[in-house]
Design a protein around this motif. Structure first.
Motif, PDB file in Angstrom:
ATOM      1  N   UNK A  12       0.858  -1.180   0.000  1.00 33.81           N
ATOM      2  CA  UNK A  12       0.000   0.000   0.000  1.00 33.81           C
ATOM      3  C   UNK A  12       0.893   1.227   0.000  1.00 33.81           C
ATOM      4  N   UNK A  13       0.981   1.873  -1.164  1.00 31.80           N
ATOM      5  CA  UNK A  13       1.875   3.013  -1.319  1.00 31.80           C
ATOM      6  C   UNK A  13       1.292   3.938  -2.377  1.00 31.80           C
ATOM      7  N   UNK A  14       1.441   5.239  -2.177  1.00 31.78           N
ATOM      8  CA  UNK A  14       0.931   6.185  -3.165  1.00 31.78           C
ATOM      9  C   UNK A  14       1.879   6.260  -4.359  1.00 31.78           C
ATOM     10  N   UNK A  15       1.378   6.748  -5.476  1.00 25.60           N
ATOM     11  CA  UNK A  15       2.230   6.872  -6.667  1.00 25.60           C
ATOM     12  C   UNK A  15       3.441   7.774  -6.385  1.00 25.60           C
ATOM     13  N   UNK A  16       3.272   8.949  -5.749  1.00 22.68           N
ATOM     14  CA  UNK A  16       4.451   9.770  -5.442  1.00 22.68           C
ATOM     15  C   UNK A  16       5.462   9.067  -4.539  1.00 22.68           C
ATOM     16  N   UNK A  17       4.983   8.315  -3.545  1.00 19.89           N
ATOM     17  CA  UNK A  17       5.899   7.559  -2.684  1.00 19.89           C
ATOM     18  C   UNK A  17       6.637   6.494  -3.480  1.00 19.89           C
ATOM     19  N   UNK A  18       5.933   5.841  -4.385  1.00 16.85           N
ATOM     20  CA  UNK A  18       6.527   4.816  -5.228  1.00 16.85           C
ATOM     21  C   UNK A  18       7.661   5.405  -6.060  1.00 16.85           C
ATOM     22  N   UNK A  19       7.409   6.542  -6.665  1.00 11.13           N
ATOM     23  CA  UNK A  19       8.421   7.192  -7.505  1.00 11.13           C
ATOM     24  C   UNK A  19       9.616   7.674  -6.690  1.00 11.13           C
ATOM     25  N   UNK A  22      11.952   4.619  -5.640  1.00 10.26           N
ATOM     26  CA  UNK A  22      12.511   3.732  -6.672  1.00 10.26           C
ATOM     27  C   UNK A  22      14.021   3.593  -6.561  1.00 10.26           C
ATOM     28  N   UNK A  23      14.715   4.651  -6.171  1.00  8.20           N
ATOM     29  CA  UNK A  23      16.177   4.552  -6.049  1.00  8.20           C
ATOM     30  C   UNK A  23      16.590   3.779  -4.806  1.00  8.20           C
ATOM     31  N   UNK A  24      15.789   3.844  -3.763  1.00  8.18           N
ATOM     32  CA  UNK A  24      16.113   3.174  -2.504  1.00  8.18           C
ATOM     33  C   UNK A  24      15.821   1.674  -2.570  1.00  8.18           C
ATOM     34  N   UNK A  25      14.758   1.317  -3.269  1.00  9.92           N
ATOM     35  CA  UNK A  25      14.339  -0.078  -3.380  1.00  9.92           C
ATOM     36  C   UNK A  25      14.485  -0.585  -4.809  1.00  9.92           C
ATOM     37  N   UNK A  26      15.611  -0.305  -5.424  1.00 14.88           N
ATOM     38  CA  UNK A  26      15.829  -0.664  -6.829  1.00 14.88           C
ATOM     39  C   UNK A  26      15.686  -2.163  -7.060  1.00 14.88           C
ATOM     40  N   UNK A  27      16.244  -2.974  -6.201  1.00 13.66           N
ATOM     41  CA  UNK A  27      16.181  -4.427  -6.375  1.00 13.66           C
ATOM     42  C   UNK A  27      14.740  -4.918  -6.214  1.00 13.66           C
ATOM     43  N   UNK A  28      14.068  -4.463  -5.176  1.00 14.12           N
ATOM     44  CA  UNK A  28      12.699  -4.901  -4.916  1.00 14.12           C
ATOM     45  C   UNK A  28      11.747  -4.476  -6.033  1.00 14.12           C
ATOM     46  N   UNK A  29      11.872  -3.220  -6.480  1.00  6.65           N
ATOM     47  CA  UNK A  29      10.966  -2.727  -7.517  1.00  6.65           C
ATOM     48  C   UNK A  29      11.253  -3.362  -8.875  1.00  6.65           C
ATOM     49  N   UNK A  30      12.509  -3.673  -9.155  1.00  6.90           N
ATOM     50  CA  UNK A  30      12.824  -4.392 -10.391  1.00  6.90           C
ATOM     51  C   UNK A  30      12.193  -5.776 -10.353  1.00  6.90           C
ATOM     52  N   UNK A  32       9.550  -6.569  -8.663  1.00  6.01           N
ATOM     53  CA  UNK A  32       8.107  -6.353  -8.801  1.00  6.01           C
ATOM     54  C   UNK A  32       7.717  -6.165 -10.267  1.00  6.01           C
ATOM     55  N   UNK A  33       8.510  -5.395 -11.001  1.00 10.92           N
ATOM     56  CA  UNK A  33       8.201  -5.186 -12.415  1.00 10.92           C
ATOM     57  C   UNK A  33       8.192  -6.511 -13.171  1.00 10.92           C
ATOM     58  N   UNK A  48       7.215   2.504 -14.070  1.00 12.53           N
ATOM     59  CA  UNK A  48       8.106   3.092 -13.063  1.00 12.53           C
ATOM     60  C   UNK A  48       9.545   3.118 -13.568  1.00 12.53           C
ATOM     61  N   UNK A  49      10.181   4.263 -13.499  1.00 14.84           N
ATOM     62  CA  UNK A  49      11.579   4.418 -13.882  1.00 14.84           C
ATOM     63  C   UNK A  49      12.447   4.121 -12.663  1.00 14.84           C
TER      64      UNK A  49
END
Length: 86
Positions: A12-19, A22-30, A32-33, A48-49
């Motif tokens: 549960x995260x807002x779009x601005x928080x997600x963006x 992205x640099x802090x959780x690069x491994x996790x978000x990759x 997820x993608x 997400x970039x």
């Protein structure tokens, strides 16, 4: 497919928080993608970039943290022959 070894929970995260994260959780978000599934609504992760220049730093942090934790556990177990392999 959900990995049985890891607990699963909705993010549960807002779009601005997600963006901003992205640099802090690069491994996790990759991850997820590559493996996520949208249950309802738009897909905020697909576009997400994720800046990968900090990927090495996060990976090194994770590995060093695991090594420190392993050493701590070894020291705590040193007096118990049943818990050591030496």
């Amino acid at each position: 497919m959900v990995d049985e070894a890891k607990p699963f929970g909705a993010l549960l995260i807002t779009r601005p928080e997600l963006e901003r994260s992205a640099d802090v959780f690069a491994i996790e978000f990759t991850d997820m993608q590559r493996h996520h599934r949208v249950l309802f609504g738009s897909d905020p992760v697909a576009s997400l970039q994720i800046p990968m220049q900090l990927h090495r730093a996060q990976l090194e942090y994770e590995l060093r943290e695991k090594l420190i934790l392993l050493r701590q556990r070894l020291l705590l177990s040193a007096s118990d022959e049943r818990r050591t392999w030496i």
